[in-house]
Design an enzyme around this catalytic site. Structure first.
Site, PDB file in Angstrom:
ATOM      1  CB  SER A 134      52.054  56.441  26.772  1.00  0.00           C
ATOM      2  OG  SER A 134      51.176  57.177  25.977  1.00  0.00           O
ATOM      3  CG  ASP A 180      45.732  59.308  31.365  1.00  0.00           C
ATOM      4  OD1 ASP A 180      45.649  60.133  30.440  1.00  0.00           O
ATOM      5  OD2 ASP A 180      46.503  58.331  31.352  1.00  0.00           O
ATOM      6  CG  HIS A 238      49.315  60.130  29.758  1.00  0.00           C
ATOM      7  ND1 HIS A 238      48.420  59.118  29.487  1.00  0.00           N
ATOM      8  CD2 HIS A 238      50.336  59.970  28.866  1.00  0.00           C
ATOM      9  CE1 HIS A 238      48.860  58.393  28.470  1.00  0.00           C
ATOM     10  NE2 HIS A 238      50.023  58.883  28.091  1.00  0.00           N
TER      11      HIS A 238
END
Length: 244
Positions: free
Chosen positions: A70, A196, A224
């Site tokens: 991320s 996700d 995610h």
């Protein structure tokens, strides 16, 4: 002995989030799990992605396999392009070169969504963090486990940490790594959850197509944070990539 392994976590959390994964990795690996600036036990660093990367560099070994998740993936991309001596291989989890939409980049969250999220964080940071955890777990077959792990490893948004966390959200809103992707020549493996809800799989597909040495693996029924819901599978992929 294999090259060292560096794990860079995502926004609002701490390096403790990697525990499900590191317990599955071979004991002969030398693993580094730094906290991002202003997260966990790390002091805050400046206002730009470069400032954050520069704060990390002194503690990173040379020639590492760098895993970024991320926001950590944004930093890993930056390091690969601007400090290539630190990055021999790159593995990106739930990555996107740009987190918000533009006219020529639809594979991201709407600008208004992240703007509202940032405003909400300024008013009620703890509630906003809980909401963010829920979004990361959404769609994952192990949703409860993911939520519990992420919640337990949040960086508290107290008066000391909130400014740095707010800066991290701004970096997510403003960073666009698309111009530098073609410069990243290291081997790159992308790992993405099929469900996700924050970063569409299409963003990882774009990276796989535009990175000179990129390859994508999609984990079905994962959200995610696939390294939390499927740590053994992720560890197998990482170790295969390191020793390839």
């Amino acid at each position: 002995m294999s090259a060292p392994l560096v794990l860079l976590h995502g926004w609002g959390l701490s390096s403790a989030v990697w525990a499900p994964l590191t317990t599955q990795l071979s004991s002969d690996l030398t693993i580094h799990t730094p906290d991002l600036p202003g997260h966990g036990a790390a002091p805050a660093a400046g206002e730009t992605l470069t400032d954050w990367a520069d704060a990390l560099i002194p503690a990173l070994p040379d020639g590492a396999t760098v895993v970024g998740w991320s926001l950590g993936a944004q930093l890993a991309l930056h390091l690969a392009a601007h400090a290539p001596h630190k990055v021999a291989r790159l593995l990106l989890i739930a990555a996107s070169p740009r987190f918000v939409q533009t006219d020529n980049w639809p594979t991201a969250i709407p600008v208004d969504t992240l703007t509202e999220f940032r405003q909400s964080f300024d008013l009620d940071p703890a509630a906003t963090q809980r909401r963010f955890v829920a979004l990361q777990a959404l769609g994952d077959a192990a949703r409860r486990e993911v939520s519990a792990t992420l919640t337990a490893t949040l960086t508290p948004a107290d008066a000391n940490r909130q400014p740095a966390l707010a800066t991290g959200l701004r970096l997510l809103a403003e960073t666009d790594q698309r111009p530098l992707v073609s410069r990243i020549t290291q081997p790159v493996r992308l790992l993405h959850g099929s469900e996700d809800k924050l970063m569409p799989v299409a963003a990882a597909e774009w990276l796989a197509d535009h990175l000179p040495n990129g390859r994508l693996s999609v984990f079905q029924h994962s959200g995610h944070a696939p390294f939390v819901s499927r740590p053994a599978d992720c560890a197998t992929l990482i170790e295969s990539f390191i020793r390839d």
